[in-house]
Design an enzyme around this catalytic site. Structure first.
Site, PDB file in Angstrom:
ATOM      1  N   GLY A 156       0.808  -1.212   0.000  1.00 38.31           N
ATOM      2  CA  GLY A 156       0.000   0.000   0.000  1.00 38.31           C
ATOM      3  C   GLY A 156       0.841   1.262   0.000  1.00 38.31           C
ATOM      4  CE1 TYR A 165       4.405   8.715   3.330  1.00 34.88           C
ATOM      5  CE2 TYR A 165       3.939   8.896   0.983  1.00 34.88           C
ATOM      6  CZ  TYR A 165       4.821   8.989   2.039  1.00 34.88           C
ATOM      7  OH  TYR A 165       6.121   9.355   1.825  1.00 34.88           O
ATOM      8  CB  THR A 166      -2.279   4.479   6.100  1.00 34.88           C
ATOM      9  OG1 THR A 166      -3.592   4.520   6.658  1.00 34.88           O
ATOM     10  CG2 THR A 166      -1.355   3.718   7.051  1.00 34.88           C
ATOM     11  CG  HIS A 189      -1.474   3.711  12.034  1.00 36.24           C
ATOM     12  ND1 HIS A 189      -2.622   3.191  11.490  1.00 36.24           N
ATOM     13  CD2 HIS A 189      -0.450   2.990  11.493  1.00 36.24           C
ATOM     14  CE1 HIS A 189      -2.316   2.211  10.673  1.00 36.24           C
ATOM     15  NE2 HIS A 189      -1.004   2.066  10.648  1.00 36.24           N
ATOM     16  CB  ALA A 235      -6.500   1.794   5.812  1.00 36.60           C
ATOM     17  CB  CYS A 255      -5.068   4.349   0.472  1.00 37.78           C
ATOM     18  SG  CYS A 255      -5.318   3.756   2.164  1.00 37.78           S
TER      19      CYS A 255
END
Length: 218
Positions: free
Chosen positions: A72, A74-75, A77, A141, A172
């Site tokens: 994947g 970028y995400t 948290h 995600a 994403c």
């Protein structure tokens, strides 16, 4: 009852120690020295870059940024988000990564249904979505890694995070996609409620994977 360990980590868990723990546990699972694990954590605010992350998708590095081995882009948290690290042996449960990801999506959809929130998958886009088919918003995600057929990383469900924190990235890599949360949709806003729903649906998730193993053996 399942023989998979279910662990809920209290407080905020720093990212790098979490990754180190996952990698060590995955190696131990492969060596037959530890059992499978579902590990639920909550991280301080941070961004992670998957193996296909594009530099242009990092708009504002307002939080620490970590390169990670999961698939994947970028995400984000952060507090109020339930991160689900899934360490399972696909040698035992079926060697099909796409099937595993689909089962993971279905598990989360089933858990959200228990929280009276309708969710679905969008063809061609990994993750779990809610709202309308014409204007879906991402609520969970998914990014996984498989090493020697043991899974690492997993999913992140937006329970009640600060959605403004997603503005530092193109989540994403989907510039046209909205991000939402259970809280933004007026649902239950505690991680405990999300955890309970996931726990109830866990056996169904594992049974789905075991069905693949049965098919492969046949």
């Amino acid at each position: 009852m399942t023989d998979v360990e279910w662990r809920v980590e209290p407080g905020l868990t720093d990212y790098l120690p979490a990754v180190a723990f996952m990698e060590a546990r995955a190696a131990a699972i492969r060596a037959g020295e530890a059992g499978e694990l579902i590990w639920l954590v909550e991280h301080p605010p941070l961004y992670t870059a998957g193996t296909s992350a594009r530099p242009a998708d990092l708009i504002d590095a307002r939080f620490p940024v970590f390169a990670t081995g999961r698939g994947g882009k970028y995400t984000y948290h952060g507090p109020g988000q339930r991160v689900i690290y899934v360490l399972l042996d696909l040698d035992r449960r079926g060697r099909d990564v796409r099937y595993f990801v689909a089962a993971l999506e279905t598990w989360i959809i089933s858990a959200l249904a228990r929280l009276e929130l309708a969710a679905f998958v969008v063809p061609g886009r990994v993750g779990v979505w809610t709202g309308s088919a014409a204007d879906p918003a991402k609520i969970a995600a998914i990014g996984v890694r498989v090493r020697r057929w043991v899974t690492l990383h997993g999913a992140a469900v937006n329970v009640a995070p600060d959605l403004a924190h997603f503005e530092g990235i193109i989540p994403c890599g989907l510039a046209d996609a909205r991000v939402t949360s259970i809280a933004a949709l007026g649902g239950l806003t505690t991680l405990a409620a999300c955890d309970a729903a996931l726990a109830v649906e866990l056996d169904g998730f594992l049974a789905t994977l075991d069905n693949l193993a049965t098919i492969n053996v046949a």
